[in-house]
Design an enzyme around this catalytic site. Structure first.
Site, short mmCIF file in Angstrom:
data_model
loop_
_atom_site.label_atom_id
_atom_site.label_comp_id
_atom_site.label_asym_id
_atom_site.label_seq_id
_atom_site.Cartn_x
_atom_site.Cartn_y
_atom_site.Cartn_z
N ARG A 46 -10.06 -3.91 15.79
CA ARG A 46 -8.52 -4.19 15.63
C ARG A 46 -7.90 -5.53 16.18
NH1 ARG A 46 -5.18 -2.28 18.99
NH2 ARG A 46 -6.01 -0.26 19.04
N TYR A 98 10.37 -11.04 -4.32
CA TYR A 98 9.44 -10.00 -4.48
C TYR A 98 10.27 -8.77 -4.01
CZ TYR A 98 5.58 -6.82 -4.19
OH TYR A 98 4.39 -5.86 -4.29
N ASP A 170 6.58 -17.72 1.42
CA ASP A 170 5.85 -16.86 0.68
C ASP A 170 5.06 -17.61 -0.28
OD1 ASP A 170 4.80 -15.11 -0.89
OD2 ASP A 170 6.13 -13.60 -0.57
N LYS A 195 -3.38 -11.38 -4.63
CA LYS A 195 -3.19 -11.94 -5.77
C LYS A 195 -4.14 -13.26 -6.15
CE LYS A 195 0.39 -8.97 -5.55
NZ LYS A 195 1.29 -9.22 -4.93
C1 PLP Z 1 2.41 -8.80 -4.00
C2 PLP Z 1 3.18 -9.74 -3.23
C3 PLP Z 1 3.72 -9.29 -1.97
C4 PLP Z 1 3.28 -8.29 -1.16
O1 PLP Z 1 1.88 -8.09 -1.03
P1 PLP Z 1 0.85 -6.85 -0.89
O2 PLP Z 1 -0.56 -7.47 -0.77
O3 PLP Z 1 1.17 -6.07 -2.24
O4 PLP Z 1 1.30 -6.00 0.12
C5 PLP Z 1 4.66 -10.26 -1.29
N1 PLP Z 1 4.94 -11.25 -1.87
C6 PLP Z 1 4.88 -11.63 -3.25
C7 PLP Z 1 5.35 -12.62 -3.83
C8 PLP Z 1 3.93 -10.89 -3.84
O5 PLP Z 1 3.53 -11.09 -5.16
#
Ligand code: PLP
Length: 381
Positions: A46, A98, A170, A195
């Site tokens: 962890r 998001y 982000d 992504k």
């Molecule tokens: C998908 C996404 C998230 C969340 O991420 P997960 O890996 O699905 O938990 C946060 N911000 C943006 C812009 C995203 O596209």
């Protein structure tokens, strides 16, 4: 080292035991100690795992930061970042966020007496209007999801610095290939590595990268205490996916541009949202802070209705209808009924997210095939 070289080499060493060129998957929960406390920096998975460490070192290098932490999901990363704050603190965030970020802010953290203000951060002045002595964090998403608004990272983070506020970007939609927010003044960069970073739609993971040692120490403590860590197999897959990020992004950007241009000429399409258009209100900022304009394109239909959008989404054959983005295969989605269903209708209409808005994540297939697929679906919806 230049970006492409970093992707393949930075922070990655052949296995000292065998010379294996690929980072081994250290599928272990614990590590043997010679005597209590006498270990090689690894006690329990962890806290640390060698596969994760190599991935973190690579991510730090490609985002031009000193350190990185990987999380079990993007949401896990966001959760830990917000836990840096205390009850009573206030956060200013983009109003076009998001959906999951909006949900954790309003449905989870407001209960703990954190106060969130949502505003259009693509207009830098809006930030100044909301800052008060309780403001402790600014949350910037650029390009935004799904409206592809662009915020000026350098201008916003300069205001944060002056006011002693932590700035977070982000960077999921851009990926480290297109922009590096730390170089533009951000304190923390956050990714859904699910992504573009992984890019193959087979892992869910998050990451945070920064330069400040005290933020690193606090976040590592929160992560180890709360437990949102990724497994070694997933870390291996992301290390593997990352090696082609630059090549994938070039094609995503190429396809995104041609698709956006095609949509603009189609009689059934109303508005097309793409930061590469000179007519995009913050095109100049996008040009300044991004290397290219990415593979995401959103558009609305002249006949604006949920039903009409759903007809389009059922008619595509190459664009698969699915949540998520940034993978090698093209995806399409309907924010109003999918990713952004938790945002009240009036709220989303205010930010331009109409009933017929469709979001495309251009994959890396042949662009001619993608355009014929879109054309077919538009003519049949
Ligand atoms: C998908 C996404 C998230 C969340 O991420 P997960 O890996 O699905 O938990 C946060 N911000 C943006 C812009 C995203 O596209």
């Amino acid at each position: 080292m230049k970006f492409a070289t970093k992707l393949i080499h930075a922070g990655i060493h052949p296995d000292p035991e065998t010379g294996a060129i690929m980072t081994p998957i250290y599928q272990t929960s614990t590590y043997v100690q010679k005597s209590p406390g006498n270990h090689k920096g690894y006690e329990y998975s962890r806290t640390h795992n060698p596969t994760r460490t190599q991935l973190q070192n690579n991510l730090a290098a490609i985002e031009c930061g000193k350190w990185a932490l990987c999380f079990s999901s993007g949401m896990g990363a966001i959760d830990s970042i917000i836990k840096l704050l205390n009850p009573g603190d206030e956060i200013i965030a983009s109003n076009d966020l998001y959906g999951g970020t909006y949900r954790i802010f309003t449905k989870i953290f407001e209960k703990f007496n954190l106060k969130f203000h949502f505003t259009d951060l693509s207009k830098t002045d809006n930030l100044n209007k909301l800052i008060n002595s309780n403001t402790k964090m600014v949350w910037i998403e650029t390009p935004t999801n799904p409206m592809l608004n662009i915020s000026d990272i350098e201008a916003l983070t300069a205001i944060c610095k002056k006011n002693n506020i932590i700035s977070v970007v982000d960077n999921t939609f851009a990926s480290p290939y297109l922009q590096n927010p730390l170089l533009l003044g951000a304190d923390l960069v956050m990714h859904s590595a699910t992504k573009y970073i992984n890019g193959h739609s087979d892992v869910v993971m998050g990451a945070v990268i920064g330069n400040d040692d005290s933020l690193h120490e606090k976040l590592a403590f929160i992560q180890n205490s709360c437990g949102a860590v990724p497994g070694p197999q997933d870390c291996f897959l992301v290390l593997r996916g990352l090696k082609t990020l630059h090549v994938r992004m070039e094609r995503h950007c190429f396809n995104g541009k041609r698709i956006a241009e095609f949509l603009k000429t189609h009689p059934k399409v109303d508005k097309v949202y793409y930061p590469g258009f000179e007519t995009h209100n913050n095109h100049e900022i996008a040009k300044k802070q991004m290397k290219d304009f990415g593979g995401m394109v959103s558009f609305t239909l002249k006949n604006d209705s949920v039903e009409n959008a759903h007809r389009f989404l059922s008619a595509t054959k190459l664009f698969s209808l699915a949540e998520s983005l940034g993978g090698v295969e093209s995806l399409c989605g309907h924010p109003a009924t999918m990713t952004h269903a938790s945002i009240p209708r009036e709220e989303r209409i205010k930010s331009g997210l109409l009933d017929s808005l469709i979001r495309l994540s251009s994959g890396i297939e042949d662009c001619d095939d993608l355009i014929s697929d879109i054309n077919y679906a538009l003519n049949n919806s």
